[in-house]
Design a protein around this motif. Structure first.
Motif, PDB file in Angstrom:
ATOM      1  N   ARG A 153      -1.959  -8.321   2.630  1.00  0.00           N
ATOM      2  CA  ARG A 153      -2.041  -8.657   4.059  1.00  0.00           C
ATOM      3  C   ARG A 153      -3.286  -9.499   4.353  1.00  0.00           C
ATOM      4  O   ARG A 153      -3.232 -10.473   5.110  1.00  0.00           O
ATOM      5  N   ARG A 154      -4.400  -9.137   3.751  1.00  0.00           N
ATOM      6  CA  ARG A 154      -5.640  -9.893   3.978  1.00  0.00           C
ATOM      7  C   ARG A 154      -5.508 -11.326   3.470  1.00  0.00           C
ATOM      8  O   ARG A 154      -5.910 -12.275   4.159  1.00  0.00           O
ATOM      9  N   LEU A 155      -4.938 -11.507   2.296  1.00  0.00           N
ATOM     10  CA  LEU A 155      -4.843 -12.836   1.700  1.00  0.00           C
ATOM     11  C   LEU A 155      -3.795 -13.710   2.392  1.00  0.00           C
ATOM     12  O   LEU A 155      -3.978 -14.924   2.517  1.00  0.00           O
ATOM     13  N   ALA A 156      -2.690 -13.100   2.829  1.00  0.00           N
ATOM     14  CA  ALA A 156      -1.585 -13.894   3.370  1.00  0.00           C
ATOM     15  C   ALA A 156      -1.573 -13.983   4.891  1.00  0.00           C
ATOM     16  O   ALA A 156      -1.061 -14.965   5.454  1.00  0.00           O
ATOM     17  N   PHE A 157      -2.169 -12.980   5.576  1.00  0.00           N
ATOM     18  CA  PHE A 157      -2.085 -12.935   7.035  1.00  0.00           C
ATOM     19  C   PHE A 157      -3.441 -13.088   7.721  1.00  0.00           C
ATOM     20  O   PHE A 157      -3.506 -13.551   8.856  1.00  0.00           O
ATOM     21  N   GLY A 158      -4.521 -12.645   7.061  1.00  0.00           N
ATOM     22  CA  GLY A 158      -5.840 -12.767   7.654  1.00  0.00           C
ATOM     23  C   GLY A 158      -6.629 -11.475   7.565  1.00  0.00           C
ATOM     24  O   GLY A 158      -6.152 -10.465   7.041  1.00  0.00           O
ATOM     25  N   PRO A 159      -7.868 -11.463   8.076  1.00  0.00           N
ATOM     26  CA  PRO A 159      -8.742 -10.289   7.981  1.00  0.00           C
ATOM     27  C   PRO A 159      -8.110  -9.059   8.616  1.00  0.00           C
ATOM     28  O   PRO A 159      -7.427  -9.148   9.642  1.00  0.00           O
ATOM     29  N   GLU A 160      -8.357  -7.880   8.006  1.00  0.00           N
ATOM     30  CA  GLU A 160      -7.678  -6.676   8.462  1.00  0.00           C
ATOM     31  C   GLU A 160      -8.045  -6.271   9.884  1.00  0.00           C
ATOM     32  O   GLU A 160      -7.247  -5.635  10.573  1.00  0.00           O
ATOM     33  N   GLN A 161      -9.233  -6.635  10.358  1.00  0.00           N
ATOM     34  CA  GLN A 161      -9.616  -6.241  11.714  1.00  0.00           C
ATOM     35  C   GLN A 161      -8.701  -6.845  12.777  1.00  0.00           C
ATOM     36  O   GLN A 161      -8.663  -6.360  13.911  1.00  0.00           O
ATOM     37  N   ARG A 162      -7.950  -7.870  12.422  1.00  0.00           N
ATOM     38  CA  ARG A 162      -6.993  -8.450  13.358  1.00  0.00           C
ATOM     39  C   ARG A 162      -5.771  -7.564  13.556  1.00  0.00           C
ATOM     40  O   ARG A 162      -5.056  -7.695  14.559  1.00  0.00           O
ATOM     41  N   PHE A 163      -5.525  -6.663  12.631  1.00  0.00           N
ATOM     42  CA  PHE A 163      -4.259  -5.925  12.636  1.00  0.00           C
ATOM     43  C   PHE A 163      -4.424  -4.411  12.693  1.00  0.00           C
ATOM     44  O   PHE A 163      -3.432  -3.703  12.858  1.00  0.00           O
ATOM     45  N   ILE A 164      -5.639  -3.905  12.536  1.00  0.00           N
ATOM     46  CA  ILE A 164      -5.860  -2.462  12.477  1.00  0.00           C
ATOM     47  C   ILE A 164      -6.559  -1.978  13.740  1.00  0.00           C
ATOM     48  O   ILE A 164      -7.618  -2.490  14.103  1.00  0.00           O
ATOM     49  N   ASP A 165      -5.958  -0.983  14.399  1.00  0.00           N
ATOM     50  CA  ASP A 165      -6.556  -0.338  15.564  1.00  0.00           C
ATOM     51  C   ASP A 165      -7.104   1.024  15.149  1.00  0.00           C
ATOM     52  O   ASP A 165      -6.344   1.880  14.673  1.00  0.00           O
ATOM     53  N   HIS A 166      -8.409   1.222  15.295  1.00  0.00           N
ATOM     54  CA  HIS A 166      -8.994   2.541  15.055  1.00  0.00           C
ATOM     55  C   HIS A 166      -8.598   3.447  16.211  1.00  0.00           C
ATOM     56  O   HIS A 166      -8.782   3.102  17.376  1.00  0.00           O
ATOM     57  N   LEU A 167      -8.047   4.634  15.907  1.00  0.00           N
ATOM     58  CA  LEU A 167      -7.514   5.518  16.934  1.00  0.00           C
ATOM     59  C   LEU A 167      -8.478   6.629  17.323  1.00  0.00           C
ATOM     60  O   LEU A 167      -8.077   7.617  17.939  1.00  0.00           O
ATOM     61  N   GLY A 168      -9.750   6.465  16.966  1.00  0.00           N
ATOM     62  CA  GLY A 168     -10.752   7.407  17.424  1.00  0.00           C
ATOM     63  C   GLY A 168     -10.837   8.692  16.622  1.00  0.00           C
ATOM     64  O   GLY A 168     -11.421   9.678  17.085  1.00  0.00           O
ATOM     65  N   ILE A 169     -10.281   8.695  15.421  1.00  0.00           N
ATOM     66  CA  ILE A 169     -10.273   9.893  14.580  1.00  0.00           C
ATOM     67  C   ILE A 169     -10.555   9.483  13.138  1.00  0.00           C
ATOM     68  O   ILE A 169     -10.089   8.428  12.671  1.00  0.00           O
ATOM     69  N   TYR A 170     -11.303  10.330  12.432  1.00  0.00           N
ATOM     70  CA  TYR A 170     -11.466  10.188  10.987  1.00  0.00           C
ATOM     71  C   TYR A 170     -10.865  11.414  10.302  1.00  0.00           C
ATOM     72  O   TYR A 170     -10.847  12.519  10.873  1.00  0.00           O
ATOM     73  N   VAL A 171     -10.368  11.212   9.091  1.00  0.00           N
ATOM     74  CA  VAL A 171      -9.763  12.297   8.328  1.00  0.00           C
ATOM     75  C   VAL A 171     -10.333  12.293   6.916  1.00  0.00           C
ATOM     76  O   VAL A 171     -10.580  11.230   6.334  1.00  0.00           O
ATOM     77  N   ALA A 172     -10.563  13.494   6.380  1.00  0.00           N
ATOM     78  CA  ALA A 172     -11.011  13.651   4.997  1.00  0.00           C
ATOM     79  C   ALA A 172     -10.207  14.768   4.360  1.00  0.00           C
ATOM     80  O   ALA A 172      -9.880  15.766   5.016  1.00  0.00           O
ATOM     81  N   THR A 173      -9.852  14.604   3.093  1.00  0.00           N
ATOM     82  CA  THR A 173      -9.152  15.652   2.353  1.00  0.00           C
ATOM     83  C   THR A 173      -9.760  15.782   0.971  1.00  0.00           C
ATOM     84  O   THR A 173     -10.262  14.801   0.402  1.00  0.00           O
ATOM     85  N   LEU A 174      -9.718  16.991   0.431  1.00  0.00           N
ATOM     86  CA  LEU A 174     -10.152  17.200  -0.945  1.00  0.00           C
ATOM     87  C   LEU A 174      -9.483  18.431  -1.503  1.00  0.00           C
ATOM     88  O   LEU A 174      -9.218  19.403  -0.783  1.00  0.00           O
ATOM     89  N   PRO A 175      -9.161  18.420  -2.808  1.00  0.00           N
ATOM     90  CA  PRO A 175      -8.589  19.608  -3.450  1.00  0.00           C
ATOM     91  C   PRO A 175      -9.666  20.671  -3.630  1.00  0.00           C
ATOM     92  O   PRO A 175     -10.827  20.352  -3.896  1.00  0.00           O
ATOM     93  N   LEU A 176      -9.265  21.927  -3.497  1.00  0.00           N
ATOM     94  CA  LEU A 176     -10.198  23.041  -3.651  1.00  0.00           C
ATOM     95  C   LEU A 176      -9.547  24.125  -4.498  1.00  0.00           C
ATOM     96  O   LEU A 176      -8.913  25.052  -3.972  1.00  0.00           O
TER      97      LEU A 176
END
Length: 367
Positions: A153-176
């Motif tokens: 997408r970056r190479l063919a359409f342009g920088p990712e910031q043009r297409f990605i909306d941050h929705l105000g949340i971060y997520v993290a996962t890890l095996p335990l």
């Protein structure tokens, strides 16, 4: 059209490679990782994806690898269950790595691991592709199934910031490993703007952390040290089992961390290049990403088989049909996030009370 380069060996890429091969195409799959990724985060196969995996003949393998979870329970600071909802009984939930492994085992394609695309140059007859390691090659088509941070997408359409909306949340996962959990139950603990879930998996449990935050300046989705700092800052001083979970983070070597984002493009295709899965239409929270990836891969392969000599018509048919599935999921993400991560204590209490009422009504009807 015969030769197709697929960027990404995950769920979308492996499913697409399978169906393209069945339709007589010659797919090549390039993957940045050194092999199949090990992430054990649980994902679902439901709805339109079930019919696809049945046609692939892998439904028995997926059922064998599935978790046994039947309920999501909300717990308070002391671990007391204060609400919850049943999990859909007809869904197949399994670790992402197991789903990718089963799907890739069906594929007879040329895989280029530990490599990535660095340049794309297309003309009316094909696409010239430059790789980081392999020698340059020419393909009839290029399809990006390489996720939220898609190189295609970056190479063919342009920088990712043009297409990605941050929705105000971060997520993290890890095996335990070693978590003592009921294999039938996921536990979720909330404080305002924060959520922590413990999932039993299929023998190796795992934790998921969610927190609301504006976009972090200088955020780098590949900087694990930064991710661990952000996670510690967001949850330090937390209740329930959060302190013991945070103690596991510094030495974790399989931590996934990213923003919850929505990918939106006016068109998924440009010339002989198109996008599939999260690269085209990601909603990384309650977005049914795996289900949509599997269904979209089959739709794209079928469209290419029908319009074998007209890639533009094939891409239009694929996009027109598949957006009927992705658009509702993109609209649902905000209401879903309010249920998972309420912003106030009142919101948490109201959600919990609502689920208790629904449970009581269901029990009364069953009686």
């Amino acid at each position: 059209m015969k030769t197709v380069l697929i960027s990404g060996a995950g769920i979308a890429g492996s499913t697409l490679a399978y169906w393209l091969t069945r339709h007589g195409f010659e797919p090549t799959v390039v993957e940045r990782a050194r092999g199949q990724r090990s992430s054990g985060n649980p994902v679902d196969v439901r709805g339109p994806a079930r019919e696809v995996v049945e046609r692939m003949g892998v439904l028995p393998q997926l059922r064998a690898a599935a978790t046994r979870v039947t309920r999501l329970s909300f717990v308070d600071d002391h671990g007391k269950r204060v609400g919850g909802i049943p999990m859909p009984s007809d869904d197949i939930e399994l670790p992402r790595a197991d789903l990718a492994r089963v799907l890739s085992s069906t594929v007879a394609a040329d895989y280029l691991y530990d490599d990535t695309i660095t340049a794309l140059h297309q003309d009316p007859g094909g696409v010239d592709v430059t790789f980081e390691n392999a020698a340059p090659r020419r393909f009839d088509l290029v399809i990006g199934t390489d996720g939220l941070h898609s190189a295609v997408r970056r190479l063919a359409f342009g920088p990712e910031q043009r297409f990605i909306d941050h929705l105000g949340i971060y997520v993290a996962t890890l095996p335990l490993p070693g978590l003592a959990l009921d294999p039938h139950e996921v536990l979720l603990h909330n404080t305002p703007g924060r959520a922590v879930a413990l999932h039993p998996g299929t023998g190796q449990g795992g934790a998921a952390f969610f927190f609301r935050s504006p976009a972090v300046p200088g955020f780098d989705h590949r900087d694990t040290a930064q991710h661990k700092r952000l996670l510690a800052d967001a949850f330090t001083g937390g209740s329930w089992r959060i302190p013991e979970l945070l103690d596991q983070v510094p030495q974790a070597d399989d931590l996934y961390f990213d923003s919850v984002s929505r990918v939106r493009l006016d068109s998924w295709s440009t010339g002989r290049i198109t996008l599939l899965g999260d690269a085209a239409s990601c909603v990384s929270l309650f977005g049914d990403g795996s289900t949509l990836a599997i269904a979209g891969a089959a739709t794209l392969a079928d469209a290419l088989a029908v319009h074998r000599d007209d890639h533009a018509a094939a891409f239009r048919a694929y996009e027109s049909r598949h957006r009927l599935l992705t658009n509702p999921k993109q609209r649902f993400v905000s209401p879903a996030s309010r249920l998972l991560i309420p912003t106030t204590r009142y919101g948490i209490a109201a959600r919990n009370a609502g689920t208790r009422l629904l449970s009581a009504v269901s029990c009364a009807r069953a009686a």
